[in-house]
Design a protein around this motif. Structure first.
Motif, PDB file in Angstrom:
ATOM      1  N   VAL A 161       8.657   1.898   6.906  1.00  0.00           N
ATOM      2  CA  VAL A 161       7.448   2.180   6.845  1.00  0.00           C
ATOM      3  C   VAL A 161       6.005   1.024   7.201  1.00  0.00           C
ATOM      4  O   VAL A 161       5.314   1.257   8.440  1.00  0.00           O
ATOM      5  CB  VAL A 161       6.785   2.531   5.210  1.00  0.00           C
TER       6      VAL A 161
ATOM      7  N   ARG B 192      -4.276   2.073  -4.989  1.00  0.00           N
ATOM      8  CA  ARG B 192      -3.546   1.217  -4.396  1.00  0.00           C
ATOM      9  C   ARG B 192      -2.767  -0.128  -5.596  1.00  0.00           C
ATOM     10  O   ARG B 192      -1.816   0.003  -5.959  1.00  0.00           O
ATOM     11  CB  ARG B 192      -3.322   0.615  -2.983  1.00  0.00           C
TER      12      ARG B 192
ATOM     13  N   LYS C  74       0.887  -9.463   0.489  1.00  0.00           N
ATOM     14  CA  LYS C  74       1.721 -10.642   0.198  1.00  0.00           C
ATOM     15  C   LYS C  74       1.539 -10.545  -1.393  1.00  0.00           C
ATOM     16  O   LYS C  74       1.289 -10.430  -2.574  1.00  0.00           O
ATOM     17  CB  LYS C  74       1.372 -11.693   0.549  1.00  0.00           C
TER      18      LYS C  74
ATOM     19  N   LEU D 210       7.072   0.410  -2.622  1.00  0.00           N
ATOM     20  CA  LEU D 210       8.112   0.783  -1.881  1.00  0.00           C
ATOM     21  C   LEU D 210       8.952  -0.698  -1.978  1.00  0.00           C
ATOM     22  O   LEU D 210       9.616  -0.838  -1.844  1.00  0.00           O
ATOM     23  CB  LEU D 210       7.578   0.565  -0.650  1.00  0.00           C
ATOM     24  N   LEU D 211       8.602  -1.465  -3.008  1.00  0.00           N
ATOM     25  CA  LEU D 211       8.584  -2.850  -3.585  1.00  0.00           C
ATOM     26  C   LEU D 211      10.038  -2.271  -5.591  1.00  0.00           C
ATOM     27  O   LEU D 211      10.641  -2.958  -5.455  1.00  0.00           O
ATOM     28  CB  LEU D 211       8.011  -3.754  -4.299  1.00  0.00           C
TER      29      LEU D 211
ATOM     30  N   GLN E 116      10.737 -11.680   2.747  1.00  0.00           N
ATOM     31  CA  GLN E 116      10.617 -10.597   3.162  1.00  0.00           C
ATOM     32  C   GLN E 116       9.705  -9.588   4.416  1.00  0.00           C
ATOM     33  O   GLN E 116       9.608  -8.760   5.617  1.00  0.00           O
ATOM     34  CB  GLN E 116       9.904  -8.652   1.908  1.00  0.00           C
TER      35      GLN E 116
ATOM     36  N   LEU F 195       2.764   1.966  -1.248  1.00  0.00           N
ATOM     37  CA  LEU F 195       2.778   0.224  -0.251  1.00  0.00           C
ATOM     38  C   LEU F 195       3.704  -0.477  -1.344  1.00  0.00           C
ATOM     39  O   LEU F 195       4.749  -1.067  -1.535  1.00  0.00           O
ATOM     40  CB  LEU F 195       1.611  -0.039   0.177  1.00  0.00           C
ATOM     41  N   PRO F 196       2.646  -0.938  -2.276  1.00  0.00           N
ATOM     42  CA  PRO F 196       3.105  -2.005  -4.307  1.00  0.00           C
ATOM     43  C   PRO F 196       4.821  -0.527  -4.480  1.00  0.00           C
ATOM     44  O   PRO F 196       5.753  -1.289  -4.926  1.00  0.00           O
ATOM     45  CB  PRO F 196       2.273  -1.297  -4.517  1.00  0.00           C
TER      46      PRO F 196
ATOM     47  N   SER G 185       5.745 -13.334  -6.142  1.00  0.00           N
ATOM     48  CA  SER G 185       5.629 -12.587  -5.694  1.00  0.00           C
ATOM     49  C   SER G 185       5.597 -11.082  -6.538  1.00  0.00           C
ATOM     50  O   SER G 185       5.225 -10.565  -6.560  1.00  0.00           O
ATOM     51  CB  SER G 185       6.568 -13.185  -4.369  1.00  0.00           C
ATOM     52  N   ARG G 186       7.384 -11.600  -7.311  1.00  0.00           N
ATOM     53  CA  ARG G 186       7.472 -10.872  -8.122  1.00  0.00           C
ATOM     54  C   ARG G 186       6.588 -10.409  -9.303  1.00  0.00           C
ATOM     55  O   ARG G 186       6.467  -9.343  -9.576  1.00  0.00           O
ATOM     56  CB  ARG G 186       8.873 -11.484  -9.031  1.00  0.00           C
TER      57      ARG G 186
ATOM     58  N   MET H 118      11.972   0.634   2.362  1.00  0.00           N
ATOM     59  CA  MET H 118      10.680  -0.114   2.555  1.00  0.00           C
ATOM     60  C   MET H 118      10.241  -0.859   4.135  1.00  0.00           C
ATOM     61  O   MET H 118       8.789  -0.403   4.461  1.00  0.00           O
ATOM     62  CB  MET H 118      11.057  -0.965   1.270  1.00  0.00           C
TER      63      MET H 118
ATOM     64  N   ILE I  73      -0.290  -7.845  -3.011  1.00  0.00           N
ATOM     65  CA  ILE I  73       0.607  -6.825  -3.846  1.00  0.00           C
ATOM     66  C   ILE I  73       1.932  -6.522  -3.681  1.00  0.00           C
ATOM     67  O   ILE I  73       2.567  -6.075  -4.026  1.00  0.00           O
ATOM     68  CB  ILE I  73      -0.214  -5.444  -3.023  1.00  0.00           C
ATOM     69  N   GLY I  74       2.676  -8.268  -4.154  1.00  0.00           N
ATOM     70  CA  GLY I  74       4.200  -8.485  -4.353  1.00  0.00           C
ATOM     71  C   GLY I  74       5.166  -8.659  -2.906  1.00  0.00           C
ATOM     72  O   GLY I  74       6.316  -8.348  -3.668  1.00  0.00           O
ATOM     73  N   TYR I  75       5.142  -8.601  -1.795  1.00  0.00           N
ATOM     74  CA  TYR I  75       5.566  -9.158  -1.168  1.00  0.00           C
ATOM     75  C   TYR I  75       6.209 -10.181  -1.072  1.00  0.00           C
ATOM     76  O   TYR I  75       5.087 -10.395  -0.572  1.00  0.00           O
ATOM     77  CB  TYR I  75       5.269  -8.040   0.284  1.00  0.00           C
ATOM     78  N   GLY I  76       7.086 -10.943  -0.874  1.00  0.00           N
ATOM     79  CA  GLY I  76       7.487 -11.365  -0.869  1.00  0.00           C
ATOM     80  C   GLY I  76       7.578 -12.274   0.919  1.00  0.00           C
ATOM     81  O   GLY I  76       7.509 -11.596   1.513  1.00  0.00           O
TER      82      GLY I  76
ATOM     83  N   ALA J 296       3.505  -7.838  -8.009  1.00  0.00           N
ATOM     84  CA  ALA J 296       3.851  -6.824  -7.276  1.00  0.00           C
ATOM     85  C   ALA J 296       4.268  -5.948  -9.253  1.00  0.00           C
ATOM     86  O   ALA J 296       3.515  -5.013  -9.096  1.00  0.00           O
ATOM     87  CB  ALA J 296       5.233  -6.732  -7.287  1.00  0.00           C
TER      88      ALA J 296
ATOM     89  N   ARG K 156       0.621   6.830   1.737  1.00  0.00           N
ATOM     90  CA  ARG K 156       0.843   6.034   2.406  1.00  0.00           C
ATOM     91  C   ARG K 156       0.511   4.314   1.744  1.00  0.00           C
ATOM     92  O   ARG K 156       1.545   3.937   0.967  1.00  0.00           O
ATOM     93  CB  ARG K 156       1.939   5.331   3.721  1.00  0.00           C
TER      94      ARG K 156
END
Lengths: 383, 225
Positions: free
Chosen positions: A4, B158, A291, B113-114, A299, B110-111, B82-83, A1, A293-296, B86, B106
């Motif tokens: 990239v 995305r 953030k 990759l979590l 992270q 991105l989403p 955040s979770r 992760m 789209i869910g990145y903490g 996602a 790519r």
């Protein structure tokens, strides 16, 4: 992760990333070179024995001391053997690459085991008073062969009233480990002392082999105490320490090295810190999107830290790699003098990596914290 | 428990600007059923984007509750939000916000990759999403090699790729010409109608709003039909 995203961050401004890496590589090249050469300056040269002490004139390292000092040293308890050497060349620094001529007594090769000569050549020198032994490296460079004449100008006046001295090559010597000492010419002390009209009965340095390295400090102190406050005051110590003091005559080399290195690393800190700050500032919107789209927070904090680590460690590996490539070139350019004095030690490499970790952490902490604290709503509103 | 997918109850959002209190959302209530396509309209500063941010879990209310798919967003901490984002929500922004050095593929990935999906599974999902927005053939292109409409479609892919319940669109056609806007809005309609996505869209454009099933107006922090 992370890869990239880190790759995306690094490639966003390719030229800036490359220039930052290059500046860090330059800094670590400088670090590597200074550390490689610091062995020469700090007396860490391999092969210098801890059980060899040198006695020098206290106030002038190019001065002389009476022969009686040598006899005193030789008679001390704990001293196994002693020898002495007298510099004959007038311009010692100017003669460094032409070979300094020094006259020694017959014990020299027994005390100073680093210097080696065959029995045949040693005997040839004993039989011929004006015979000299030429260092292997100097002999190769100047193509000396047995029977050649060596002519030098000395500060000691000869019997003929001139300062010109002539010797004949009767053999060669080699030096174990530090081959820089092979740029030299060894003459018979007795012949030189008998032939000179001034400074008779003096010598430049006294070399003594003590029974065990633990005795070196005590004997050194005893010698210095004995001649304290006299006109023949001495400065005595282990060989490597004395070599360092000789170099110290030109200035506090270690301090200069440390000051340069401090400046270098302060610069790396600023360069990397600035690069990472700019990178995070320019990517505010990207980080906000990540953030969203869910990145903490953590992270993204780690991502910025890793990015800084990669920049610094790429520069570090490149810089130290260039150092390792440059060392043989410098050794070659020094005509062998630096063969054993210049090397990048494991401890220097470990220090470089420690500095790399420290600089990475310090330079990226604030930008990473900014990424961590970034409020998506505010960042997106600013566009 | 409410039947609505989104339930906003007595929400207030107040900003403190110096010594002044700025009420952006004023005791606001909203129910959005699953499968809805809701357009939010209103003048600048009326609180549209703020409301969208609250429903998308990007911001928290000063008071009141925001419940989405039975999750109380106003009680979740930053990490839990955040979770939640996602897996439950996809965002589509006015300026696409694609990462410029990454290809379309790519960017869409991105989403994922979590998640714990394997590389081949991620590839499958990304291709499906790009297929829905008709951009499979542009997968290897970087954003600067794509038109504005294509970039927005990548952004939609995305938003779709992790199969969220809700799509939150903040002025999705604000940076596009009329023709491209219509294409994007048609695509959103397809996602709502054929893929069952619940869509909340903020727009200034009455024509864009016409594509939604419902239009609500927001003014001074209060909703009206």
């Amino acid at each position: 992760m992370y890869w990239v995203l880190i790759k995306a961050g690094l490639l966003r401004k390719k030229i800036r990333t490359v220039l930052t890496v290059l500046s860090i590589a330059t800094a670590f090249l400088l670090f590597g070179m200074l550390h490689s050469m610091s062995a020469v300056f700090t007396g860490q040269m391999k092969g210098m024995s801890a059980d060899i002490i040198m006695v020098m004139p206290r106030y002038n390292i190019f001065g002389t001391q009476p022969y009686t000092t040598f006899e005193y040293v030789k008679s001390l308890e704990g001293v196994e053997k002693a020898s002495h050497m007298t510099i004959l060349t007038s311009d010692m620094l100017g003669s460094m690459f032409d070979g300094v001529v020094f006259a020694v007594d017959e014990n020299y090769f027994d005390v100073y085991k680093r210097f080696q000569v065959t029995d045949e050549h040693r005997e040839a020198m004993r039989l011929r008073p004006d015979g000299v032994l030429v260092g292997r490296l100097l002999a190769e460079q100047k193509a000396f062969k047995i029977g050649d004449k060596v002519r030098i100008k000395s500060h000691s006046m000869n019997e003929d009233g001139s300062y010109n001295w002539e010797f004949e090559v009767v053999g060669f010597y080699t030096v174990q480990v530090y081959t820089g000492d092979e740029i030299g010419i060894i003459a018979n002390y007795k012949y030189v002392d008998d032939s000179r009209v001034s400074m008779k009965g003096t010598t430049s340095y006294i070399i003594a082999k003590v029974l065990s390295p633990e005795l070196a400090d005590g004997i050194s102190t005893k010698i210095d105490e004995n001649f304290k406050n006299s006109d023949r005051a001495t400065r005595t110590g282990p060989e490597n320490q004395m070599a360092m003091e000789m170099i110290g005559q030109f200035g506090d080399i270690e301090l200069v090295i440390n000051l340069i290195l401090s400046a270098v690393f302060f610069t790396i800190l600023l360069v990397t810190g600035n690069t990472m700050s700019q990178a995070v500032r320019e990517r505010t919107a990207d980080l906000a999107v990540l953030k969203s789209i869910g990145y903490g927070d953590i992270q993204l904090f780690i991502m910025v830290m890793l990015e800084s680590f990669i920049i610094i460690f790429t520069g570090l590996i490149l810089g130290l790699g260039l150092t390792l490539l440059a060392i043989p070139l410098i050794v070659a350019a020094s005509q062998g003098m630096a063969e054993d004095g210049i090397f990048l030690s494991t401890s220097s490499i470990l220090l470089a990596f420690t500095i790399g970790v420290f600089v990475s952490l310090v330079s990226s902490f604030m930008p990473a914290r900014k990424a961590l604290k970034l409020k998506v709503v505010d960042a997106l509103a600013k566009g | 428990m409410s039947d609505s997918l989104v339930s906003v109850n007595a929400v207030n959002k107040i900003y403190q600007r110096g010594g002044e209190k700025l009420v952006v959302l004023d005791d606001l209530n909203l129910e959005v059923p699953k499968g809805d396509f809701l357009a939010l309209m209103g003048p600048s500063g009326s609180g549209k984007t703020t409301l969208l941010n609250l429903i998308g879990g990007l911001d928290t209310p000063t008071s009141g509750s925001v419940e989405v798919d039975n999750a109380r967003l106003d009680t979740l901490n930053s990490r839990a939000l955040s979770r939640w984002r996602a897996s439950h929500v996809g965002f589509i922004f006015q300026f696409y916000n694609l990462l410029p050095v990454l290809t379309a593929f790519r960017n869409v990935e991105l989403p994922l990759l979590l998640t714990k999906l394997s590389s081949s599974q991620r590839k499958e999902h990304v291709e499906t999403a790009l297929n829905i927005v008709s951009l499979v053939d542009r997968a290897s292109h970087k954003p600067n090699e794509l038109s504005g409409g294509q970039q927005q479609r990548v952004a939609i892919a995305r938003a779709l790729v992790s199969d969220p319940d809700i799509l939150i669109c903040d002025e999705p056609t604000g940076d596009l010409d009329r023709e491209t806007s219509t294409e994007i809005l048609n695509l959103l309609q397809v996602l709502n109608r054929d893929h069952g996505k619940t869509i909340l869209m903020v727009t200034h454009d009455p024509m864009a709003a016409e594509f939604a099933k419902r239009i609500l107006h927001l003014d001074k922090g209060k909703l009206s039909n």
